[in-house]
Design a protein around this motif. Structure first.
Motif, short mmCIF file in Angstrom:
data_model
loop_
_atom_site.label_atom_id
_atom_site.label_comp_id
_atom_site.label_asym_id
_atom_site.label_seq_id
_atom_site.Cartn_x
_atom_site.Cartn_y
_atom_site.Cartn_z
N GLU A 76 0.84 -1.19 0.00
CA GLU A 76 0.00 0.00 0.00
C GLU A 76 0.87 1.23 0.00
O GLU A 76 2.07 1.16 0.18
CB GLU A 76 -0.88 0.00 1.26
N ASP A 77 0.22 2.31 -0.08
CA ASP A 77 0.95 3.56 -0.11
C ASP A 77 1.52 3.87 1.27
O ASP A 77 0.82 4.37 2.15
CB ASP A 77 0.01 4.67 -0.57
N CYS A 78 2.76 3.60 1.46
CA CYS A 78 3.37 3.86 2.75
C CYS A 78 3.75 5.32 2.89
O CYS A 78 4.05 5.98 1.91
CB CYS A 78 4.63 3.02 2.93
N LEU A 79 3.80 5.74 4.10
CA LEU A 79 4.19 7.10 4.37
C LEU A 79 5.57 7.39 3.80
O LEU A 79 5.85 8.48 3.32
CB LEU A 79 4.19 7.34 5.90
N LYS B 15 5.68 8.93 0.58
CA LYS B 15 5.17 10.28 0.38
C LYS B 15 6.10 11.33 0.93
O LYS B 15 6.19 12.43 0.40
CB LYS B 15 3.81 10.42 1.07
N VAL C 107 0.94 -0.87 8.14
CA VAL C 107 -0.07 -0.57 9.15
C VAL C 107 0.34 0.62 9.99
O VAL C 107 -0.40 1.58 10.18
CB VAL C 107 -0.33 -1.80 10.05
N CYS D 250 2.40 3.04 9.56
CA CYS D 250 2.63 4.37 8.97
C CYS D 250 1.35 5.19 8.93
O CYS D 250 1.40 6.41 8.80
CB CYS D 250 3.23 4.25 7.58
N GLN D 251 0.23 4.52 9.08
CA GLN D 251 -1.02 5.25 8.96
C GLN D 251 -1.47 5.87 10.28
O GLN D 251 -2.46 6.59 10.32
CB GLN D 251 -2.11 4.30 8.46
N ASP D 252 -0.75 5.57 11.32
CA ASP D 252 -1.17 6.06 12.63
C ASP D 252 -0.97 7.58 12.74
O ASP D 252 0.08 8.12 12.38
CB ASP D 252 -0.37 5.35 13.72
N SER D 253 -1.97 8.24 13.30
CA SER D 253 -1.93 9.70 13.37
C SER D 253 -0.93 10.19 14.40
O SER D 253 -0.29 11.23 14.21
CB SER D 253 -3.31 10.26 13.68
N TYR E 139 2.33 10.30 12.83
CA TYR E 139 2.43 11.44 11.92
C TYR E 139 2.69 12.72 12.69
O TYR E 139 3.51 13.54 12.30
CB TYR E 139 1.16 11.55 11.08
#
Lengths: 420, 402
Positions: free
Chosen positions: B2-5, B8, B122, B124-127, B130
């Motif tokens: 998936e699109d990992c952080l 980006k 998984v 990398c999506q955590d806020s 971020y």
């Protein structure tokens, strides 16, 4: 006489073609002139002393060990040490252990091949033990005190620390004994020594030894320089320089010996750790599936590293260190010879002075003083010639030694590289 | 994937700085702060650089982040942080946390940590993660507000579960053993490696003495002088070369260390499974005993010895109304229990499934990384040998000119 000398010069000059032209800017040996020239000049001088009769016609009785004619012959024969015209070959090999009721000891086979007239047969093979080599060396020192006698490997070993009968020890000793005899063989004067001849040829050396002792007590050593208590006026610059050089030289060698030993010690400690390191990779490999192969590979590689390192340390111990120690011993014996030379010169100076003081009629110049003068000059000549030879040999020996050391290290790295 | 952080934004930990401040007890302390820089990755190369955002964080904040991730994603093998204190040191390395070499290696380790999290599908999506990268102020409060500390399982509970669980998934049991052994073998390896490095250092450095003595010796020699002198110089080069060699090896050691700590993360996932499984088993056991109780009450038979049964025999049984009431309560409890059990079962199965997926991902990553690490180690060794050959060949040449 002139014709003879001419031939000698050529021979000497030919001998020098291999030595690089030694022009030393501001060097210590400047007043000795270039080695090549100096040697042949000295030989000239030597012969002129020999052949010159005293003002009143009485031939000078010199007590120099080598008589002029035979020396000349020997020089002519021995002019090229490249092996092309060499006529005497000696080897030491085949160590064997002998177990007797009183003691256990090792003998070595000494093989001689020669075309020299001084030897009855062209080939000899005898067995000798260390004692015999020691005897030979002592005899040479006694009978050729003006020459530098090569050193023997150390006589005494601390029992319990070193195993006198281990393969490594015996092999190291054998190499040193072989070197010892080869150095004598290469020497234009020593190689013609009668004791050397007997050492190489006699079936029963012990009988000769006993005989020699008896003769000795009867005649008294003719060439024993029992001088002592004379104070040296001024030491010629070149011999002072040699003395200083030897002091520094043996000092530096001692340092190198210590460094080499330290390196070997560190290498062995490194080896201990490596021996534990390798197997851990194997253990890890046992846990893994995909990584098993590379891990095993690393383990094997480290194992090879260990073997190669062991070989390197062994080689250094067996080949490098003994040569260093040998040269230190050599320096010691050379310094003793220098001291003797000083003594001879001192005696001569003292006697000369005594004569001058007497200021009596000079019908005959006392042979005593002349004898001393001869001695001094012979000694100086022999010593200089030997020093030059020694320097050359030393340079070659060390060149070989250090290159060997470098080679061993290169081999070690290549081995490790190969397996990595 | 998936699109990992990580695809980006570019993340770097570019600097480290010594700071002094006051801690919670108002005592002065020195610590190191690290500069995190982030920059959006340009999808089109317009030639313009996007602005760099940056903020400072200290090690304890990294720790906080990781603890949060551990609790919030118990089925994930969470990447480890670089070591807190210098471990596995050999004599030349300093054990001091303030030592610049240690700080530098830690900086690299922290960057590595962020990159690993950012490239995890998984995590990398955590806020919170971020915000860690982008929001300087108030982040700590934000984390604490999630109340993750309350969700954390107590160590004691986990230990208890480990001993008492009856039917853990076999794969997890195996994995647990594996991670224990991995930990043990890597720490052994690191310890011996440190000793090996120490000894190798000694060997090289003693050679430097040759340089000095050859130089002194060359002063009294004629023809041999030049050769000796230049050879001595090469010995000095040899002795000096070990510093760089061993520094490179430290990177290898750090790579191994990462997986040493990863083993701990693996262990944590196994522990979580054991805990969940134990919970499940306890719930199931509880349900069974309640059902039994119910049955006994209903049929009046006493199957197994129970205190209730004894007392009722001794003091007489309850009257029917009491029994009815009890049965009713029990039935409700059983109902609840069955639902709970169902959801726990589901939870457990989900956990096993997602954990195992991440474990597979981790295994692949581990094999890939360690293989590369071993290869680069071999390359290092080869290069060291080549340097050795070079130096000794040079020395040999010098000797040959003697």
């Amino acid at each position: 006489v002139v014709a003879r000398n001419k031939r000698v010069i050529t021979a000497a000059a030919k001998k020098k073609k291999k030595t690089p032209h030694p022009l030393y800017p501001g060097g210590i040996f400047q007043n000795t002139l270039l080695y090549g020239k100096s040697v042949h000049l000295l030989i000239l001088l030597f012969f002129s002393i020999q052949d010159l009769s005293l003002p009143n016609g009485t031939p000078v009785d010199t007590s120099s060990p080598a008589s002029s004619s035979s020396l000349l012959n020997r020089l002519q024969l021995d002019d090229d040490l490249d092996g092309e015209t060499r006529d005497l070959f000696v080897t030491v090999d085949d160590p064997k252990k002998h177990v007797c009721t009183m003691e256990t000891y090792i003998t070595y086979r000494v093989t001689t091949k020669t075309t020299r007239a001084e030897f009855d047969l062209p080939e000899y093979s005898v067995r000798r033990r260390y004692q015999d080599f020691d005897w030979l060396r002592n005899k040479l020192e006694e009978s050729q005190p003006t020459h530098l006698i090569p050193p023997l490997p150390e006589k005494f070993v601390v029992k319990g620390v070193v195993d006198r009968f281990s393969e490594e020890f015996v092999e190291t000793r054998r190499k040193a004994l072989d070197k010892f005899l080869k150095r004598i063989t290469d020497h234009p004067v020593l190689s013609f020594n009668e004791h050397f001849n007997v050492f190489l040829t006699a079936k029963d050396l012990n009988a000769y030894k006993k005989q020699g002792m008896a003769l000795l007590s009867k005649m008294g050593e003719s060439v024993k320089y029992v001088t002592g208590g004379y104070k040296l006026r001024s030491r010629p610059l070149e011999f002072a320089a040699i003395g200083e050089y030897l002091d520094t030289f043996s000092l530096k060698l001692g340092t190198i010996d210590r460094i080499a030993q330290r390196i070997i010690k560190e290498q062995l400690e490194y080896l201990v750790e490596l021996r534990e390191y390798g197997p851990v990779y194997s253990t890890w490999g046992g846990l893994e599936v995909e990584l098993a192969e590379p891990l095993e590979g690393v383990s094997a590689c480290i194992g090879n590293c260990c073997t190669a390192l062991e070989e390197l340390s062994e080689d250094m111990s067996e080949d490098f260190l003994p040569v260093l120690r040998e040269y230190i011993l050599y320096s010691e014996s050379m310094k003793n010879v220098l001291k003797k030379r000083d003594q001879v010169q001192a005696e001569y100076e003292a006697k000369l002075e005594a004569v001058a003081l007497k200021k009596e009629e000079r019908p005959k110049v006392p042979t005593d003083v002349e004898k001393c003068q001869d001695r001094v000059e012979c000694f100086n000549a022999d010593l200089k010639a030997d020093m030059e030879r020694w320097q050359n040999n030393k340079r070659q020996d060390f060149r070989q030694l250090l290159m060997g050391m470098a080679d061993k290290n290169i081999q070690y790295y290549e081995k490790v590289c190969g397996t990595a | 994937m998936e699109d990992c952080l990580s695809k980006k934004i570019e993340i770097t930990v570019s600097e480290a700085e010594k700071r002094t401040g006051r801690n919670a007890m108002n005592m002065q302390e020195t610590y190191t702060a690290y500069l995190i820089e982030t920059r959006a990755v340009e999808s089109q190369n317009e030639g313009q650089c996007s602005p760099v955002d940056s903020l400072w964080r200290r090690y304890s904040e990294f720790e906080l982040l990781r603890n949060y991730l551990l609790v919030t994603f118990p089925h994930i093998v969470v990447p480890p942080l670089p070591e807190k204190r210098a471990d596995f040191v050999w004599h030349k390395l300093s054990a001091d946390n303030m030592d610049p070499d240690f700080v530098e290696r830690r900086r690299i380790g922290l960057e590595n940590f962020l990159l690993r999290v950012a490239s995890h599908p998984v995590l990398c999506q955590d806020s919170i993660f971020y915000s860690f990268l982008t929001q300087e102020g108030g982040w700590k409060e934000m984390v604490n507000e999630t109340g993750f500390q309350l969700k954390a399982d107590s160590r004691l509970k986990a230990l208890n579960a480990t001993f008492r669980v009856k039917n853990p998934d076999k794969r997890f049991t195996e994995l647990k053993h594996y991670s224990d052994e991995l930990q043990s073998v890597i720490s052994h390896l690191l310890r011996v490696r440190a000793r090996v490095a120490d000894r190798l250092y000694g060997v090289y450095k003693v050679h430097g003495n040759y340089g000095r003595v050859f130089s002194e010796w060359s002063a009294i020699e004629k023809e041999m002088g030049d050769g000796l002198q230049s050879a001595g110089h090469h010995m000095d080069v040899y002795a000096a070369s070990i510093d760089d060699i061993l520094e490179e090896e430290e990177h290898y050691a750090d790579q191994l260390k990462e997986y040493l700590f990863y083993a701990e993360a693996l262990r944590a996932v196994c522990r979580k499974h054991e805990l969940m499984q134990y919970d499940l088993e306890m719930a199931a056991q509880d349900l069974t005993s309640k059902k039994q109780q119910c049955e006994e009450l209903a049929t009046g038979t006493v199957r197994t010895f129970s205190l209730k049964g004894m007392t009722s025999k001794l003091f007489g049984q309850e009257n029917p109304e009491q029994r009815e009431a009890k049965i009713k309560v029990l039935e409700e409890q059983i109902q609840e229990g069955e639902e709970q059990l169902k959801s726990k079962n589901l939870e457990g199965r989900d956990f096993v499934k997602s954990a195992w997926a991440d474990i597979e991902r981790f295994k692949e990553q581990k094999n890939h990384d360690l293989k590369e690490a071993l290869i680069s180690y071999a390359v290092m060794q080869i290069s060291m040998c080549k340097k050795g050959i070079q130096v000794w060949t040079n020395a040999k040449e010098c000797f040959s000119k003697m």
